[in-house]
Design an enzyme around this catalytic site. Structure first.
Site, PDB file in Angstrom:
ATOM      1  CG  HIS A  15       7.705  -9.783  -0.524  1.00 19.73           C
ATOM      2  ND1 HIS A  15       8.020  -8.820  -1.458  1.00 19.73           N
ATOM      3  CD2 HIS A  15       6.418  -9.529  -0.147  1.00 19.73           C
ATOM      4  CE1 HIS A  15       6.976  -8.022  -1.636  1.00 19.73           C
ATOM      5  NE2 HIS A  15       5.985  -8.441  -0.856  1.00 19.73           N
ATOM      6  CG  HIS A  17       2.111  -9.217   2.664  1.00 21.23           C
ATOM      7  ND1 HIS A  17       2.309  -7.952   3.167  1.00 21.23           N
ATOM      8  CD2 HIS A  17       2.734  -9.244   1.459  1.00 21.23           C
ATOM      9  CE1 HIS A  17       3.006  -7.233   2.287  1.00 21.23           C
ATOM     10  NE2 HIS A  17       3.281  -8.001   1.237  1.00 21.23           N
ATOM     11  CG  HIS A 195       5.850  -3.739  -0.260  1.00 25.82           C
ATOM     12  ND1 HIS A 195       6.215  -4.256   0.951  1.00 25.82           N
ATOM     13  CD2 HIS A 195       5.049  -4.676  -0.848  1.00 25.82           C
ATOM     14  CE1 HIS A 195       5.652  -5.446   1.094  1.00 25.82           C
ATOM     15  NE2 HIS A 195       4.943  -5.731   0.018  1.00 25.82           N
ATOM     16  CD  GLU A 198       3.097  -4.743  -5.589  1.00 24.20           C
ATOM     17  OE1 GLU A 198       2.990  -3.957  -4.633  1.00 24.20           O
ATOM     18  OE2 GLU A 198       2.464  -5.831  -5.661  1.00 24.20           O
ATOM     19  CG  ASP A 276       3.245 -10.166  -2.454  1.00 23.24           C
ATOM     20  OD1 ASP A 276       3.375  -9.654  -1.328  1.00 23.24           O
ATOM     21  OD2 ASP A 276       2.901  -9.515  -3.465  1.00 23.24           O
ATOM     22  CG  ASP A 277      -0.371 -11.027  -0.428  1.00 22.99           C
ATOM     23  OD1 ASP A 277      -0.473 -10.837   0.792  1.00 22.99           O
ATOM     24  OD2 ASP A 277       0.131 -10.201  -1.219  1.00 22.99           O
TER      25      ASP A 277
END
Ligand code: ADE
Ligand code: ZN
Length: 337
Positions: A15, A17, A195, A198, A276-277
């Site tokens: 996961h 991005h 997703h 969340e 994630d980021d």
């Protein structure tokens, strides 16, 4: 606990991005290379703007950051920087999300995005022994018809993309809206993930698995509010890709010590830990392992099991998966001796 254990443990990142790995230094360098004026021109000023109250407050800044990405070389530089850092934090395999609509809507050709990302992955395979694959995400806040056009535009590149995902603003955009897009994507051979759960409710997770046929749920932490859903995820072994530092930074959970990860493990869910980021949330994947080890009291055996789970939850061929699982065992044995 030895801080380095969670860092060096061999692991898969499922996961991530790639646009969320754009560090301020690279953002400024790419803006300069592409002749773009940024509203914030110093690394410190950019970093200081990263205060988020929810998912949308992050996405507004994240999409603005992507505007410096113009050429295949930009995407290659972005992914190469991520892959180097990820490798240093134990990542042996990555299934990387990218958001084609963010780029094609600015006139960047889909082929340039994919050429750049695949070049960096090929280089990391050759020089670092990593493996990597691409999952293209549809932006759920844009019209469904735009997602379908994006899927069609990706078909000439299908041999370089393993799956489709669904991301961006969640609440108000239930997965079932995208049923036709997913049906077509699966018919074209893409693996479906999404997703869900969340910020959105457990119903969105049910829709992701039952309507879209998602083979993995990204985030999924709000599943814990629905015992029947938890039983279903556990019974069917549907993996959940959890991103602890992201959840704290987007205020999806109040603080790391309140994260449902231990309850998810206790419920028998197939959980992996991911970043994630990472450029926006204060840590890469090893930092996430280290933080949950320290703050949630997860011991080495549990972290190693989560790392094994990351490989089992991947879409890797069996041989490579087995080889990477053996690397986890060797790391655990080496640590014990
Ligand atoms: N796009 C990038 N990061 C995301 C996240 N955490 N949730 C939804 N969409 C995203
Ligand atoms: Zn995400």
């Amino acid at each position: 606990m030895d801080d380095r254990f969670g860092m060096t443990l061999p692991k898969a990142e499922l996961h991530l991005h790639i646009e969320g790995t754009l560090e301020p230094e690279l953002m400024i360098a790419l803006a300069s290379r592409n002749g773009i004026d940024l509203p914030l021109s110093s690394v410190d000023a950019v970093r200081q703007a990263y205060e988020f109250t929810n998912l949308q407050s992050f996405l507004d800044i994240y999409y603005r950051g992507t505007e410096v990405l113009r050429t295949a070389e930009d995407f290659s530089d972005l992914a190469a920087a991520y892959l180097r850092t990820a490798h240093a934090q134990g990542v042996r395999h990555v299934e990387m999300f990218f958001d084609p609509q963010t780029h094609t809507s600015r006139g960047v050709p889909m082929g340039a995005v994919i050429d750049g990302l695949t070049a960096a992955i090929a280089e990391a395979e050759a020089s670092l022994g990593m493996s990597g694959a691409l999952i293209m995400c549809f932006l759920r806040h844009l019209p469904v018809a735009h997602a379908m056009e994006t899927l069609e535009a990706a078909l000439p590149h299908a041999d370089r993309i393993i799956g489709v995902g669904l991301d961006s603003s969640e609440v108000g955009y239930p997965p079932s809206m995208f049923v036709e897009v997913y049906r077509r994507a699966v018919a074209e051979g893409f693996v479906p993930v999404a997703h869900a759960g969340e910020e959105g409710p457990p119903e969105y997770v049910w829709e992701a698995i039952d309507v879209l046929g998602a083979r993995r749920i990204d985030h999924g932490i709000r599943s814990m509010e629905d015992p029947a859903l938890v039983r279903r995820l556990a019974a069917d072994g549907i993996p959940v890709t959890v991103c602890p530092l992201s959840n704290v930074r987007l205020q999806v959970v109040d603080r790391l010590t309140a994260h449902p990860l231990p309850a998810m493990l206790d419920a028998g869910l197939s959980v992996s830990i991911n970043s994630d980021d990472p450029a926006y949330f204060g840590g890469y994947i090893g930092d996430n392992y280290t933080a949950v080890g320290a703050e949630l009291g997860l011991d080495r055996a549990t972290l190693a099991e989560i790392a094994r789970q990351s490989f089992r939850s991947s879409f890797l061929p069996q041989r490579r998966r087995d080889a990477l699982l053996a690397e986890v065992d060797a790391a655990v044995d080496g640590d014990a001796s």
